[in-house]
Design an enzyme around this catalytic site. Structure first.
Site, short mmCIF file in Angstrom:
data_model
loop_
_atom_site.label_atom_id
_atom_site.label_comp_id
_atom_site.label_asym_id
_atom_site.label_seq_id
_atom_site.Cartn_x
_atom_site.Cartn_y
_atom_site.Cartn_z
N PHE A 1 -21.09 7.09 -5.01
CA PHE A 1 -21.60 8.45 -4.79
C PHE A 1 -21.48 9.32 -6.04
O PHE A 1 -21.82 10.49 -6.01
CB PHE A 1 -20.87 9.09 -3.59
CG PHE A 1 -20.93 8.20 -2.38
CD1 PHE A 1 -22.08 8.15 -1.60
CD2 PHE A 1 -19.88 7.35 -2.05
CE1 PHE A 1 -22.18 7.30 -0.52
CE2 PHE A 1 -19.96 6.49 -0.96
CZ PHE A 1 -21.11 6.46 -0.20
N GLY B 1 -15.88 4.81 -3.36
CA GLY B 1 -16.45 6.16 -3.54
C GLY B 1 -17.30 6.26 -4.81
O GLY B 1 -18.05 7.22 -4.98
N LYS B 2 -17.19 5.23 -5.69
CA LYS B 2 -17.90 5.27 -6.98
C LYS B 2 -19.41 5.33 -6.79
O LYS B 2 -20.14 5.92 -7.60
CB LYS B 2 -17.51 4.02 -7.78
CG LYS B 2 -17.77 4.12 -9.25
CD LYS B 2 -16.99 3.10 -10.07
CE LYS B 2 -16.94 1.72 -9.46
NZ LYS B 2 -16.24 0.73 -10.26
N TYR C 1 0.83 -1.21 0.00
CA TYR C 1 0.00 0.00 0.00
C TYR C 1 0.87 1.26 0.00
O TYR C 1 1.85 1.35 0.73
CB TYR C 1 -0.96 0.01 1.20
CG TYR C 1 -2.13 -0.96 1.05
CD1 TYR C 1 -2.40 -1.61 -0.15
CD2 TYR C 1 -2.99 -1.22 2.13
CE1 TYR C 1 -3.47 -2.49 -0.28
CE2 TYR C 1 -4.06 -2.10 2.00
CZ TYR C 1 -4.28 -2.73 0.79
OH TYR C 1 -5.35 -3.61 0.67
N SER D 1 -13.55 -2.30 -0.21
CA SER D 1 -14.27 -1.26 -0.98
C SER D 1 -15.78 -1.37 -0.82
O SER D 1 -16.52 -1.47 -1.81
CB SER D 1 -13.88 -1.30 -2.46
OG SER D 1 -12.54 -0.90 -2.62
N1 NAP Z 1 -7.69 -7.13 -0.69
C1 NAP Z 1 -7.67 -6.30 -1.71
O1 NAP Z 1 -7.33 -6.68 -2.85
C2 NAP Z 1 -8.09 -4.88 -1.49
C3 NAP Z 1 -8.28 -4.02 -2.59
C4 NAP Z 1 -8.67 -2.70 -2.33
C5 NAP Z 1 -8.87 -2.28 -1.01
N2 NAP Z 1 -8.64 -3.13 0.03
C6 NAP Z 1 -8.83 -2.72 1.44
O2 NAP Z 1 -10.12 -2.12 1.57
C7 NAP Z 1 -9.95 -0.83 2.15
C8 NAP Z 1 -11.04 0.07 1.71
O3 NAP Z 1 -11.03 0.27 0.30
P1 NAP Z 1 -11.61 1.61 -0.28
O4 NAP Z 1 -10.81 2.75 0.19
O5 NAP Z 1 -11.82 1.43 -1.73
O6 NAP Z 1 -13.03 1.62 0.51
P2 NAP Z 1 -14.38 2.42 0.36
O7 NAP Z 1 -14.83 2.68 1.76
O8 NAP Z 1 -15.28 1.69 -0.56
O9 NAP Z 1 -14.01 3.79 -0.37
C9 NAP Z 1 -13.37 4.83 0.31
C10 NAP Z 1 -13.39 6.05 -0.58
O10 NAP Z 1 -14.75 6.47 -0.75
C11 NAP Z 1 -14.87 7.83 -0.36
N3 NAP Z 1 -16.22 8.02 0.24
C12 NAP Z 1 -16.76 7.36 1.28
N4 NAP Z 1 -18.01 7.84 1.54
C13 NAP Z 1 -18.24 8.83 0.64
C14 NAP Z 1 -19.34 9.71 0.40
N5 NAP Z 1 -20.45 9.67 1.14
N6 NAP Z 1 -19.22 10.60 -0.61
C15 NAP Z 1 -18.10 10.66 -1.39
N7 NAP Z 1 -17.03 9.86 -1.20
C16 NAP Z 1 -17.09 8.95 -0.19
C17 NAP Z 1 -13.76 8.05 0.65
O11 NAP Z 1 -13.41 9.41 0.72
P3 NAP Z 1 -13.11 10.12 2.17
O12 NAP Z 1 -11.83 9.57 2.67
O13 NAP Z 1 -13.04 11.55 1.79
O14 NAP Z 1 -14.28 9.79 3.04
C18 NAP Z 1 -12.65 7.21 0.05
O15 NAP Z 1 -11.98 7.91 -0.98
C19 NAP Z 1 -8.54 -0.40 1.73
O16 NAP Z 1 -8.02 0.60 2.57
C20 NAP Z 1 -7.80 -1.70 1.88
O17 NAP Z 1 -7.49 -1.89 3.25
C21 NAP Z 1 -8.27 -4.43 -0.20
#
Ligand code: NAP
Length: 302
Positions: A221, A218-219, A53, A213
């Site tokens: 929204f 964030g998609k 990461y 995710s």
């Molecule tokens: N195992 C794998 O292959 C894999 C792959 C990808 C991710 N992951 C894990 O999963 C975790 C989460 O992934 P993710 O970050 O994609 O999760 P997510 O919670 O689906 O997306 C987070 C993103 O969405 C935005 N967001 C959330 N609520 C919102 C709203 N109401 N309006 C607009 N934007 C909003 C956040 O912005 P703000 O920060 O501004 O709220 C952030 O940029 C990662 O940190 C990682 O630990 C694992």
């Protein structure tokens, strides 16, 4: 917040914080430390990482923040992953993008993660992605050694389908080791793991699911995305009905699944964490769950 038992040594919080985006947050160790404390105050104690990461930087960023409150270590669970080599990796002479599930790489990667995170032990180690070249015997040897050395308390996989899970699981069980977790992409936007039977297969074996995710990164929204717009048209009135936000309804939708999916959130805004926690109090009706499901499918169920 309730905890989910992973094995006899480890339990996770029902909502997990992910650190994939931590480099982009551009926080000082003090700022990240404050966020960690705020998470723990709310019962979010499980922290998800991977060696890669932030181009191999996020574990180190976390380690510096954790060092400022050493007492936090005993209050949190740390998950990290290994097995992907990125072209930007500073440790391998041969550049390129590939998977490496050799015993040597897994053990070296865990040692580096422990060093970067500034901890002695991982609560869980996951193999980040399946590899066509994965030799399950090599992975088993690595996990056996890491458990024996006390470096890993539980073991899991990520993005593994049924056959990839079966292959590794069969080999591990011969050594009395178990896959306890499979971290999969699951959200109202991304239904593949529900549709293709992976989650059912895990549920059958009592393997816990971490859903990465959960907000589709964030998609969901972005209303210019047609599928998101369809889903949001269902989520928004439900958010009003239950007096939570759409983020809360998404958590309620995941939480209704019988396999008890643990969302791994990627936000860095504590108010969005609170919105997610509020979602745990919402019990959607079966019809409401299906309304979200079919909005995602784009057609009615048969
Ligand atoms: N195992 C794998 O292959 C894999 C792959 C990808 C991710 N992951 C894990 O999963 C975790 C989460 O992934 P993710 O970050 O994609 O999760 P997510 O919670 O689906 O997306 C987070 C993103 O969405 C935005 N967001 C959330 N609520 C919102 C709203 N109401 N309006 C607009 N934007 C909003 C956040 O912005 P703000 O920060 O501004 O709220 C952030 O940029 C990662 O940190 C990682 O630990 C694992």
């Amino acid at each position: 917040m309730d905890k989910m038992k992973i094995n006899q040594y480890v339990s996770f919080s029902n909502i997990i914080q992910g650190f994939w985006r931590a480099k982009d947050w551009q926080w000082t160790p003090q700022q990240l430390n404050r966020y960690l404390n705020e998470l723990v105050e709310r019962g979010i104690t499980t922290m998800d990482h991977a060696d890669i990461y932030g181009s191999y930087s996020c574990e180190g960023i976390f380690g510096e923040a954790l060092k400022l409150s050493p007492q936090l270590r005993d209050q949190i669970e740390i998950v990290t992953k290994c097995g992907i080599i990125l072209p930007s990796n500073p440790f391998h002479e041969s550049s390129g993008h590939r998977y490496d599930h050799s015993k040597e790489h897994i053990i070296q990667s865990v040692d580096r993660s422990l060093q970067n995170l500034q901890v002695e032990q991982l609560d869980s180690l996951l193999i980040h992605r399946p590899s066509p070249l994965m030799d399950p015997n090599e992975v088993t040897e690595a996990i056996k050694a890491l458990v024996k050395q006390g470096k890993v308390k539980s073991f899991g996989v990520s993005n593994f389908n049924k056959s990839e899970y079966d292959l590794l699981s069969k080999c591990l069980v011969c050594d009395k080791l178990h896959i306890t977790l499979n971290q999969l992409e699951v959200s109202p936007y991304t239904l593949d793991a529900i549709e293709n039977g992976t989650i059912n297969h895990m549920y059958k074996d009592d393997v816990k699911i971490m859903s990465w995710s959960p907000m589709a990164g964030g998609k969901l929204f972005n209303l210019e995305d047609e599928k998101s717009a369809r889903i949001m048209a269902v989520l928004s009135p439900l958010a009003q009905k239950y007096n939570v936000t759409s983020n809360g309804i998404i958590i309620a939708w995941l939480n209704k699944h019988p396999a008890s999916l643990m969302p791994v959130l990627g936000t860095h805004k504590i108010e969005r964490i609170d919105e997610a926690i509020n979602g745990l109090k919402v019990s959607l009706t079966d019809q409401e769950w299906f309304d979200i499901y079919t909005a995602s499918l784009g057609h009615d169920i048969p």
